[in-house]
Enzyme design. Sequence first.
Site, PDB file in Angstrom:
ATOM      1  N   LYS A 195       0.881  -1.172   0.000  1.00 53.31           N
ATOM      2  CA  LYS A 195       0.000   0.000   0.000  1.00 53.31           C
ATOM      3  C   LYS A 195       0.915   1.217   0.000  1.00 53.31           C
ATOM      4  CE  LYS A 195      -4.191   1.729   0.287  1.00 53.31           C
ATOM      5  NZ  LYS A 195      -5.104   1.680  -0.863  1.00 53.31           N
ATOM      6  N   ASP A 227      -5.385  -3.191  -2.536  1.00 54.42           N
ATOM      7  CA  ASP A 227      -6.820  -3.134  -2.869  1.00 54.42           C
ATOM      8  C   ASP A 227      -7.038  -3.621  -4.302  1.00 54.42           C
ATOM      9  OD1 ASP A 227      -5.281  -0.893  -3.378  1.00 54.42           O
ATOM     10  OD2 ASP A 227      -6.859   0.564  -3.004  1.00 54.42           O
ATOM     11  N   ASP A 251      -2.459 -12.333   5.180  1.00 54.75           N
ATOM     12  CA  ASP A 251      -3.496 -13.058   5.933  1.00 54.75           C
ATOM     13  C   ASP A 251      -4.811 -12.985   5.157  1.00 54.75           C
ATOM     14  OD1 ASP A 251      -4.956 -14.244   7.927  1.00 54.75           O
ATOM     15  OD2 ASP A 251      -4.785 -12.592   9.362  1.00 54.75           O
TER      16      ASP A 251
END
Length: 360
Positions: A195, A227, A251
Amino acid sequence: MDYNIAVIPGDGIGPEIVREACKVLDAVGAKYGHTFRYTEVLMGGVSIDATGVPLTEEALAAAKASDSVLLGAVGGNVGQSDWYSLPPHLRPEAGLLAIRKGLGLFCNLRPAVLFPQLKGACPLRDEIIGGGFDFVVVRELTGGVYFGERKTFTENGVRKAVDTMPYDENEIRRIAKWAFEVAMKRGRRVVSVDKANVLDTSRLWRQVVAEVAEEYPQVTVSDMLVDNCAMQMVKDPKQFDVVLTENMFGDILSDEASMVTGSIGMLSSASLGEGRLGLYEPSHGSAPDIAGQDKANPIATILSAAMMLRYSFDLTAEADCIEAAVGQVLNEGWRTVDIMSDGCKLVGTKEMGDRIAERI
Ligand code: NAD
């Protein structure tokens, strides 16, 4: 060659599925001239019953002394088993955390493979999945926000909580190296997920991954924002080979990746550290609802054993041979109940293992 494998059957369906994986390993050993020696190690609920703790020092030492570890699953029926009236650090799953820590495992590999024979179980449309997909998520396991400093406090009468997400370059470099090593044994493409438009840790992540990439000129590398990656996994999963990412993103993305395959009984995994010793296990749990009934699908554990041959022992042909045998048995229409569909032939855990071992 001789290899010493610490085998942890664990609880529930663990002993049944591990037995089949060892059967397949023995068939591979016979074909290629290797000997696999197994040392059984207690962990989880069975260890609590025998010793009072989910992983003893001796059990950990036996795992450390092995060339690699094959695990079934641990844990019982959470609502019913007495194991869950114990404090958290004495419950079966605490054994998992203890062995991962004890073996210094910081890299988690979760393959997401859609066998074309099992397309029906995939929640994605036919035109998206085409002939199936095959990628692996490489997740950093011991750093980032899950291990950073955290606190909950009250400031000016307002409750507040803070989690921090630290990463140093060494942590990033060692996981990136694993991702590139894995890519070298696969399609030689790494997508590094971060990110970086928001987070400093991600900007450092990008720099270090680019540095490591220079050591692997044969591997194509690109960066992707997390994303976007979450969207791309359902929009076009075929584009991925190796997806490298930090702990929390991994995760979430590795669970998404396994769900798009639709078949929990087929998903293998591995946790790796600095050396070649790894912990190989199916992605699913101990399935107490079907334990002891010869219903469990052993394929995730068998594919985990194939990963062990590939990543811990560098036995590529042998690993390919197991994966091909699994594909062949699926082509012939044999199915355990979890992957059963019309026109296929139902078999139990043992017969599935027998058939895969025969195809080796
Ligand atoms: P689970 O993965 O054990 O089972 C979920 C569902 O999938 C069940 O209906 C089960 O029957 C089915 N299933 C799972 N593996 C299968 C297989 N190989 N073949 C056919 N069907 C299969 O998850 P759960 O029910 O949430 O957890 C059960 C226990 O496992 C709990 O104690 C949990 O803590 C433990 N657990 C252990 C691990 C591990 O050892 N790494 C991982 C997850 C959960």
